[in-house]
Design a protein around this motif. Structure first.
Motif, PDB file in Angstrom:
ATOM      1  N   LEU A  21       0.829  -1.203   0.000  1.00  0.00           N
ATOM      2  CA  LEU A  21       0.000   0.000   0.000  1.00  0.00           C
ATOM      3  C   LEU A  21       0.866   1.256   0.000  1.00  0.00           C
ATOM      4  O   LEU A  21       0.592   2.216  -0.731  1.00  0.00           O
ATOM      5  CB  LEU A  21      -0.938  -0.006   1.198  1.00  0.00           C
ATOM      6  N   SER A  22       1.922   1.248   0.779  1.00  0.00           N
ATOM      7  CA  SER A  22       2.852   2.375   0.815  1.00  0.00           C
ATOM      8  C   SER A  22       3.513   2.568  -0.543  1.00  0.00           C
ATOM      9  O   SER A  22       3.634   3.696  -1.037  1.00  0.00           O
ATOM     10  CB  SER A  22       3.911   2.146   1.885  1.00  0.00           C
ATOM     11  N   ASN A  23       3.920   1.468  -1.172  1.00  0.00           N
ATOM     12  CA  ASN A  23       4.544   1.548  -2.493  1.00  0.00           C
ATOM     13  C   ASN A  23       3.568   2.073  -3.534  1.00  0.00           C
ATOM     14  O   ASN A  23       3.938   2.876  -4.398  1.00  0.00           O
ATOM     15  CB  ASN A  23       5.077   0.165  -2.885  1.00  0.00           C
ATOM     16  N   ARG A  28       1.760   6.644  -7.259  1.00  0.00           N
ATOM     17  CA  ARG A  28       0.478   7.046  -7.854  1.00  0.00           C
ATOM     18  C   ARG A  28       0.666   7.802  -9.156  1.00  0.00           C
ATOM     19  O   ARG A  28      -0.058   7.573 -10.127  1.00  0.00           O
ATOM     20  CB  ARG A  28      -0.325   7.900  -6.869  1.00  0.00           C
ATOM     21  N   GLY A  29       1.620   8.711  -9.191  1.00  0.00           N
ATOM     22  CA  GLY A  29       1.867   9.487 -10.406  1.00  0.00           C
ATOM     23  C   GLY A  29       2.298   8.609 -11.563  1.00  0.00           C
ATOM     24  O   GLY A  29       1.831   8.777 -12.700  1.00  0.00           O
ATOM     25  N   ARG A  40      -3.800  -0.895 -19.435  1.00  0.00           N
ATOM     26  CA  ARG A  40      -5.042  -1.312 -18.779  1.00  0.00           C
ATOM     27  C   ARG A  40      -4.784  -1.584 -17.306  1.00  0.00           C
ATOM     28  O   ARG A  40      -3.657  -1.820 -16.883  1.00  0.00           O
ATOM     29  CB  ARG A  40      -5.594  -2.557 -19.469  1.00  0.00           C
ATOM     30  N   SER A  41      -5.856  -1.570 -16.534  1.00  0.00           N
ATOM     31  CA  SER A  41      -5.719  -1.813 -15.098  1.00  0.00           C
ATOM     32  C   SER A  41      -5.159  -3.204 -14.825  1.00  0.00           C
ATOM     33  O   SER A  41      -4.405  -3.405 -13.869  1.00  0.00           O
ATOM     34  CB  SER A  41      -7.050  -1.612 -14.385  1.00  0.00           C
ATOM     35  N   GLY A  42      -5.489  -4.178 -15.653  1.00  0.00           N
ATOM     36  CA  GLY A  42      -4.957  -5.530 -15.495  1.00  0.00           C
ATOM     37  C   GLY A  42      -3.442  -5.580 -15.650  1.00  0.00           C
ATOM     38  O   GLY A  42      -2.765  -6.345 -14.969  1.00  0.00           O
ATOM     39  N   GLN A  43      -2.922  -4.755 -16.547  1.00  0.00           N
ATOM     40  CA  GLN A  43      -1.473  -4.714 -16.739  1.00  0.00           C
ATOM     41  C   GLN A  43      -0.779  -4.088 -15.526  1.00  0.00           C
ATOM     42  O   GLN A  43       0.300  -4.534 -15.127  1.00  0.00           O
ATOM     43  CB  GLN A  43      -1.131  -3.932 -18.011  1.00  0.00           C
ATOM     44  N   ALA A 110      -2.781  -3.663  -4.681  1.00  0.00           N
ATOM     45  CA  ALA A 110      -2.489  -3.599  -6.116  1.00  0.00           C
ATOM     46  C   ALA A 110      -3.761  -3.382  -6.932  1.00  0.00           C
ATOM     47  O   ALA A 110      -3.762  -2.628  -7.917  1.00  0.00           O
ATOM     48  CB  ALA A 110      -1.783  -4.876  -6.557  1.00  0.00           C
ATOM     49  N   THR A 111      -4.845  -4.010  -6.513  1.00  0.00           N
ATOM     50  CA  THR A 111      -6.124  -3.822  -7.209  1.00  0.00           C
ATOM     51  C   THR A 111      -6.614  -2.383  -7.054  1.00  0.00           C
ATOM     52  O   THR A 111      -7.103  -1.782  -8.015  1.00  0.00           O
ATOM     53  CB  THR A 111      -7.180  -4.800  -6.667  1.00  0.00           C
ATOM     54  N   LEU A 112      -6.480  -1.833  -5.863  1.00  0.00           N
ATOM     55  CA  LEU A 112      -6.857  -0.429  -5.651  1.00  0.00           C
ATOM     56  C   LEU A 112      -6.043   0.497  -6.546  1.00  0.00           C
ATOM     57  O   LEU A 112      -6.577   1.443  -7.127  1.00  0.00           O
ATOM     58  CB  LEU A 112      -6.668  -0.045  -4.185  1.00  0.00           C
ATOM     59  N   ALA A 113      -4.750   0.219  -6.666  1.00  0.00           N
ATOM     60  CA  ALA A 113      -3.888   1.050  -7.506  1.00  0.00           C
ATOM     61  C   ALA A 113      -4.274   0.940  -8.968  1.00  0.00           C
ATOM     62  O   ALA A 113      -4.295   1.940  -9.690  1.00  0.00           O
ATOM     63  CB  ALA A 113      -2.431   0.630  -7.324  1.00  0.00           C
TER      64      ALA A 113
END
Length: 125
Positions: A21-23, A28-29, A40-43, A110-113
């Motif tokens: 989560l920290s990573n 984010r940028g 894509r989000s999957g990638q 990772a899913t949230l990101a």
């Protein structure tokens, strides 16, 4: 003492999830830029989960190696005696289990990101 192993596994998974989560927050940028470029989000999810897999594998290898040498030093056992303490099924279980647990612990962050809106993130930065 048998209750200690699940407790250590749960604590380790919680720590891995917090570190992931920290990573994710630090990157984010980068994630938003990749999403804006068409990834894509999957990638994005795949990148984080592959990283978690390799970190789990490296952690397992380091853990086995360190425990081997600590056993030699602390217990004053020879290498042959230490090898008798390590069973092949246990080593395979650790080498397979650590990466799997690492992936499971990293899944939610990772899913949230991967599903964040890139426009919102880029506007904030």
């Amino acid at each position: 003492a048998s209750w200690l192993i699940p407790l250590v596994i749960i604590a380790s998974m919680a720590l891995i999830a917090l570190l992931t989560l920290s990573n994710v927050r630090q990157r984010r940028g980068e994630i938003a830029t990749l999403r804006a470029l068409g990834y894509r989000s999957g990638q994005i999810l795949y990148v984080f989960l592959v990283k978690a897999f390799f970190l789990g594998l490296i952690g397992a290898l380091l853990g086995i190696t360190v425990s081997f040498f600590i056993g030699m030093l602390a217990l004053a056992l020879s290498a042959q005696e230490i090898f008798k303490l390590f069973s092949i099924p246990m080593l395979i279980g650790v080498l397979a289990g650590a990466p799997i647990l690492s992936i499971l612990a990293s899944w939610v962050p990772a899913t949230l990101a991967a599903h964040e809106d890139p426009a919102t993130i880029l506007r904030e930065e």
